[in-house]
Write a protein that holds these residues in place. Structure first.
Motif, short mmCIF file in Angstrom:
data_model
loop_
_atom_site.label_atom_id
_atom_site.label_comp_id
_atom_site.label_asym_id
_atom_site.label_seq_id
_atom_site.Cartn_x
_atom_site.Cartn_y
_atom_site.Cartn_z
N THR A 186 0.82 -1.21 0.00
CA THR A 186 0.00 0.00 0.00
C THR A 186 0.85 1.26 0.00
OG1 THR A 186 -1.65 -1.24 1.27
CG2 THR A 186 -1.93 1.14 1.15
N ILE A 187 1.95 1.25 0.74
CA ILE A 187 2.79 2.44 0.81
C ILE A 187 3.89 2.44 -0.24
CG2 ILE A 187 2.36 2.59 3.30
CD1 ILE A 187 5.25 1.61 3.74
N SER A 188 3.95 1.41 -1.08
CA SER A 188 5.05 1.29 -2.04
C SER A 188 5.17 2.48 -2.99
CB SER A 188 4.93 -0.01 -2.83
OG SER A 188 3.70 -0.07 -3.54
N PRO A 189 4.07 3.10 -3.47
CA PRO A 189 4.27 4.27 -4.35
C PRO A 189 5.03 5.39 -3.65
CG PRO A 189 2.01 3.48 -4.52
CD PRO A 189 2.63 2.75 -3.38
N ALA A 190 4.73 5.62 -2.37
CA ALA A 190 5.43 6.67 -1.64
C ALA A 190 6.90 6.32 -1.46
CB ALA A 190 4.76 6.89 -0.28
N VAL A 191 7.19 5.07 -1.09
CA VAL A 191 8.57 4.64 -0.89
C VAL A 191 9.35 4.71 -2.21
CG1 VAL A 191 10.06 2.71 -0.21
CG2 VAL A 191 7.94 3.16 1.04
N LEU A 192 8.74 4.24 -3.28
CA LEU A 192 9.42 4.26 -4.58
C LEU A 192 9.65 5.68 -5.06
CD1 LEU A 192 7.52 1.33 -6.33
CD2 LEU A 192 9.91 1.34 -5.60
#
Length: 522
Positions: A186-192
């Motif tokens: 779920t948070i992967s777009p922010a981390v990427l």
């Protein structure tokens, strides 16, 4: 049969409909911004057009170029990896555990943004020359850039519905499995997005790496331009940096996927129940404290030492005041222009996703992987040939800043736009609200945190930009960064200290704004 955990496949079930065609005016604005961003790439290609294939091969396959490629590659891998570990680990400890002093730690984790990378390098090198190595370079740049991963991760965690994690725990999943299967997708777009920003900064970093005596493609490009000013060799190296940038963009796009993550409402109207660390509470707090000391304590203590005891320390108040006023004015102006330019690009890539709009968004990142001097030379060449009156003016300098730092604004805007459900626009229009009204009353409040974050990130970058400013600034225009570098490069650390202090102090408001944006992310 094992049931899939909530949140593990958000892309497969949300918004399966095809995106609407982009409005012509919005598409035209996106194309205009992208074309301007591609000017440096066009200049590099034009510069190497007359270089024969054999000559280019002979130059690029030298042992020295191989060493620079190796240094750049391993710095990129090590710096991005360490920044992600520090950013995501710190965000999870502060947002999802009962570590002591959670509120204080958030502000301290954002604070390294107020210390420019070359000031951080200045602090470490003035303390010990042991950091002039690969390990030292990875450490210093990671301490400078990990907040780019921490901030969007905190914002994503605060928006995450805690009921998803609770259901996972009720199904017998351990905390790490819940993080891997529910939280991380779920948070992967922010981390990427944060990792992409770190990678682009590492590709273009010059000041800190020059102080750390760690040669990369970027430092070699500056040396080439210093000897031949407009040499094809430097342009060839810049083209290699563009290849690195394209590889980063491809990896980020592949890992991000095509799924949409918008939702209506904020989920459960409460914060997540923190995981109890038990006997690990104090060690966790000690780890955060060690990180803060390394990222803030070392550069600030050495800065104070040079201010108090440096033999060359002097306070030239007229020059210092003039540099402060110039830096603030340019930072605010470029921040506003870059955020406005990023809005149509980010909107097209999220709301009208397709091959063309994705290409437009990806193309804006290419210039940010190049050293500022390459962007500056491109704009100088174009302005002299096409609009001579624009040469060495503030508008041309601001255009250079926007091209360099547009990705900061795009990366800040895109996650907020992805979380703004298009159905709200449809509902507003069905209630008689016009397109302009929908934008002002519905869309703008939803993406306001992204706009504020983009403005703050660009302003921070502009206030510390060095190489492009040296070439594009009107005659007699000095900023804090250029004054600091002129003193530090001649090893007059005491004389450079007042300008470094002013840079840190002026960065505090933008850093505070970024921390408040993430606090209000929910």
């Amino acid at each position: 049969m094992q049931l899939p955990l909530p949140g593990t496949e958000p892309a497969a079930r949300t918004h399966p409909q095809r995106p609407e065609p982009a409005p012509p005016l919005l598409l035209a604005l996106g194309v205009l911004v992208t074309v301007a961003s591609l000017i440096p790439l066009g200049y590099v290609v034009w510069s190497v057009a007359d270089v024969g294939l054999a000559e280019a091969r002979d130059y690029l396959f030298r042992p020295r170029i191989g060493e620079l490629l190796w240094n750049t590659s391993r710095l990129l891998v090590g710096g991005v990896a360490l920044s992600v570990v520090l950013g995501v680990g710190g965000a999870w400890l502060i947002e999802r555990t009962d570590v002591p002093g959670r509120g204080w730690w958030h502000g301290l984790m954002c604070a390294p943004l107020a210390v420019p990378a070359f000031v951080n390098g200045y602090g470490w090198v003035s303390m010990t020359h042991a950091v002039q190595s690969y390990g030292g370079a990875v450490l210093v740049v990671s301490l400078s850039y990990f907040p780019f991963v921490y901030l969007p991760t905190v914002a994503a965690l605060r928006r995450l519905d805690p009921s998803l994690e609770e259901v996972s725990a009720a199904l017998g999943q351990r905390p790490f499995a819940t993080f891997r299967r529910v939280v991380l997708p779920t948070i992967s777009p922010a981390v990427l997005g944060g990792a992409l920003l770190v990678g682009l900064h590492l590709l273009a970093e010059y000041g800190a790496l020059q102080l750390l005596n760690y040669p990369t493609l970027t430092t070699a490009i500056l040396q080439q331009y210093g000897t031949s000013f407009n040499g094809p060799a430097a342009s060839l190296l810049a083209l290699v940096l563009v290849v690195f940038c394209l590889a980063l963009l491809a990896v980020e796009l592949l890992l991000r996927g095509r799924g949409r993550r918008a939702r209506v409402g904020s989920g459960a109207a409460r914060t997540a129940e923190p995981h109890r660390l038990g006997p690990w509470r104090l060690p966790a707090a000690g780890g955060l404290a060690a990180l803060v000391v390394l990222a803030l304590g070392v550069p600030l203590l050495n800065l104070a030492r040079w201010l108090l005891h440096g033999s060359s320390t002097r306070w030239d108040l007229p020059d210092l005041t003039s540099a402060i006023a110039t830096s603030v004015g340019l930072a605010v102006l470029a921040g506003l222009v870059a955020t406005a330019a990023a809005t149509p690009v980010a909107w097209l890539s999220v709301r009208h996703r397709g091959g063309l709009t994705t290409t437009l968004e990806r193309a804006t990142y290419t210039a940010s992987a190049m050293p500022g001097i390459v962007v500056a030379l491109a704009l100088v060449t174009v302005s002299i040939r096409a609009v001579p009156g624009l040469y060495q003016t503030v508008p041309l300098l601001v255009i250079g800043y926007v091209i360099l730092f547009l990705p900061r604004a795009v990366v800040s805007l895109r996650p907020t736009m992805e979380l703004a459900p298009p159905v709200l626009d449809d509902v507003a229009r069905s209630l008689g609200c016009g397109r302009a009204g929908v934008g002002v009353r519905v869309t703008a409040p939803l993406i306001a945190p992204g706009l504020a974050a983009g403005f703050a990130l660009v302003s921070l970058a502009v206030s510390t930009e060095l190489t492009a400013t040296l070439l594009l600034a009107p005659t007699g225009t000095d900023t804090l960064s250029t004054e600091f570098w002129s003193k530090a490069s001649s090893v007059a650390y005491g004389a450079a200290a007042p300008y470094a202090l002013a840079l840190v102090v002026l960065s505090v408001p933008a850093t505070w704004l970024l921390s408040r944006v993430t606090v209000g992310a929910r």
